[in-house]
Design a protein around this motif. Structure first.
Motif, PDB file in Angstrom:
ATOM      1  N   GLU A 126     -14.605-115.054 111.492  1.00 46.90           N
ATOM      2  CA  GLU A 126     -14.013-114.920 112.819  1.00 46.90           C
ATOM      3  C   GLU A 126     -14.796-113.883 113.602  1.00 46.90           C
ATOM      4  O   GLU A 126     -15.028-112.771 113.125  1.00 46.90           O
ATOM      5  N   GLY A 127     -15.196-114.243 114.784  1.00 40.48           N
ATOM      6  CA  GLY A 127     -15.944-113.313 115.617  1.00 40.48           C
ATOM      7  C   GLY A 127     -15.028-112.605 116.601  1.00 40.48           C
ATOM      8  O   GLY A 127     -13.898-113.014 116.845  1.00 40.48           O
ATOM      9  N   GLY A 128     -15.538-111.524 117.171  1.00 41.56           N
ATOM     10  CA  GLY A 128     -14.782-110.802 118.183  1.00 41.56           C
ATOM     11  C   GLY A 128     -15.108-111.369 119.554  1.00 41.56           C
ATOM     12  O   GLY A 128     -15.704-112.423 119.694  1.00 41.56           O
ATOM     13  N   ALA A 129     -14.714-110.647 120.563  1.00 46.36           N
ATOM     14  CA  ALA A 129     -14.993-111.057 121.935  1.00 46.36           C
ATOM     15  C   ALA A 129     -16.466-110.847 122.242  1.00 46.36           C
ATOM     16  O   ALA A 129     -17.099-109.917 121.740  1.00 46.36           O
ATOM     17  N   TYR A 130     -17.026-111.701 123.065  1.00 44.35           N
ATOM     18  CA  TYR A 130     -18.419-111.583 123.459  1.00 44.35           C
ATOM     19  C   TYR A 130     -18.476-110.987 124.860  1.00 44.35           C
ATOM     20  O   TYR A 130     -17.728-111.392 125.749  1.00 44.35           O
ATOM     21  N   HIS A 131     -19.376-110.027 125.045  1.00 50.44           N
ATOM     22  CA  HIS A 131     -19.612-109.443 126.362  1.00 50.44           C
ATOM     23  C   HIS A 131     -21.034-109.765 126.751  1.00 50.44           C
ATOM     24  O   HIS A 131     -21.965-109.520 125.987  1.00 50.44           O
ATOM     25  N   VAL A 132     -21.182-110.319 127.936  1.00 51.17           N
ATOM     26  CA  VAL A 132     -22.498-110.735 128.400  1.00 51.17           C
ATOM     27  C   VAL A 132     -22.805-109.985 129.689  1.00 51.17           C
ATOM     28  O   VAL A 132     -21.966-109.878 130.574  1.00 51.17           O
ATOM     29  N   ARG A 133     -24.037-109.487 129.786  1.00 53.68           N
ATOM     30  CA  ARG A 133     -24.483-108.821 131.012  1.00 53.68           C
ATOM     31  C   ARG A 133     -25.655-109.586 131.579  1.00 53.68           C
ATOM     32  O   ARG A 133     -26.477-110.119 130.848  1.00 53.68           O
ATOM     33  N   GLY A 134     -25.713-109.643 132.865  1.00 52.25           N
ATOM     34  CA  GLY A 134     -26.822-110.303 133.537  1.00 52.25           C
ATOM     35  C   GLY A 134     -27.165-109.593 134.825  1.00 52.25           C
ATOM     36  O   GLY A 134     -26.455-108.687 135.264  1.00 52.25           O
ATOM     37  N   LYS A 135     -28.264-109.993 135.419  1.00 57.06           N
ATOM     38  CA  LYS A 135     -28.677-109.408 136.687  1.00 57.06           C
ATOM     39  C   LYS A 135     -27.723-109.872 137.784  1.00 57.06           C
ATOM     40  O   LYS A 135     -27.068-110.897 137.664  1.00 57.06           O
ATOM     41  N   ALA A 136     -27.693-109.133 138.844  1.00 58.96           N
ATOM     42  CA  ALA A 136     -26.851-109.487 139.972  1.00 58.96           C
ATOM     43  C   ALA A 136     -27.362-110.796 140.588  1.00 58.96           C
ATOM     44  O   ALA A 136     -28.542-111.132 140.494  1.00 58.96           O
ATOM     45  N   LYS A 137     -26.460-111.529 141.246  1.00 57.78           N
ATOM     46  CA  LYS A 137     -26.831-112.793 141.880  1.00 57.78           C
ATOM     47  C   LYS A 137     -27.795-112.531 143.022  1.00 57.78           C
ATOM     48  O   LYS A 137     -27.695-111.536 143.718  1.00 57.78           O
ATOM     49  N   GLN A 138     -28.718-113.442 143.198  1.00 62.40           N
ATOM     50  CA  GLN A 138     -29.656-113.329 144.303  1.00 62.40           C
ATOM     51  C   GLN A 138     -29.171-114.162 145.483  1.00 62.40           C
ATOM     52  O   GLN A 138     -28.576-115.219 145.297  1.00 62.40           O
ATOM     53  N   ASP A 139     -29.442-113.681 146.674  1.00 64.94           N
ATOM     54  CA  ASP A 139     -29.010-114.391 147.873  1.00 64.94           C
ATOM     55  C   ASP A 139     -30.166-115.256 148.351  1.00 64.94           C
ATOM     56  O   ASP A 139     -31.148-114.741 148.871  1.00 64.94           O
TER      57      ASP A 139
END
Length: 143
Positions: A126-139
Motif C-alpha cells: 500500500e502506498g501513501g499519498a503522492y505529491h507532485v510539483r510542476g512549473k507554473a502554467k505558461q500563458d
C-alpha cells in the motif's frame, strides 16, 4: 484433458457411440475418433480459459467436464448429420456450453480456482499519498 472416454461413453448410448465414431457403423466404437472429439472440446475450452486461468488446470471443475462433454458430443454428431437435420436439444446444449465458456472468460462465472493474473502477481504494498510539483502554467493566449 478435462474429460475422458468414459465421460463421453456415459453421455451417449453405446450403440450411438458406435454409429457416431465407427465408419462401418457396427462393432466397437472407434476410440481414435472419440479421442479427437475430446481433444477438440478441451482445446476449445482452453481457448476461452487461456486469458483468465493458468493452463493446464490441475483438476477440472465439474462444470467444465459437462461443457466439454456437450462439445465433444456435438463434434461427433457433426461428423454424421447434415446441419439441417441436427437435433435441436444437442445444438442447444452446444450453444449453451459455448455461452457459458464466454461467461467464464468474461469473469461472470468463476470456476473456483485462482485466476492466471492472481497466481503470478505479487501483492503490491500500500502506498501513501503522492505529491507532485510542476512549473507554473505558461500563458500562451497572445499567440
Amino acid at each position: 484433458m478435462y474429460i475422458t472416454r468414459e465421460d463421453v461413453a456415459a453421455a451417449v448410448s453405446r450403440a450411438e457411440l458406435v454409429q457416431l465414431s465407427n465408419d462401418e457403423g457396427y462393432g466397437e466404437p472407434d476410440w481414435q475418433i472419440v479421442d479427437r472429439a475430446i481433444a477438440y472440446a478441451c482445446e476449445l475450452a482452453d481457448g476461452y480459459l487461456m486469458g483468465r486461468y493458468a493452463l493446464p488446470l490441475e483438476t477440472a471443475p465439474s462444470i467444465l467436464r459437462h461443457l466439454c462433454t456437450d462439445i465433444a458430443r456435438h463434434w461427433l454428431h457433426q461428423r454424421r448429420i447434415n446441419a439441417a437435420e441436427f437435433p435441436k436439444p444437442l445444438q442447444a446444449a452446444y450453444d449453451n456450453a459455448v455461452k457459458l465458456l464466454v461467461q467464464i472468460r468474461d469473469g461472470k462465472i468463476h470456476l473456483g480456482i485462482r485466476a492466471a493474473a492472481a497466481a503470478t502477481e505479487k501483492p503490491q504494498p500500500e502506498g501513501g499519498a503522492y505529491h507532485v510539483r510542476g512549473k507554473a502554467k505558461q500563458d500562451w493566449s497572445g499567440y
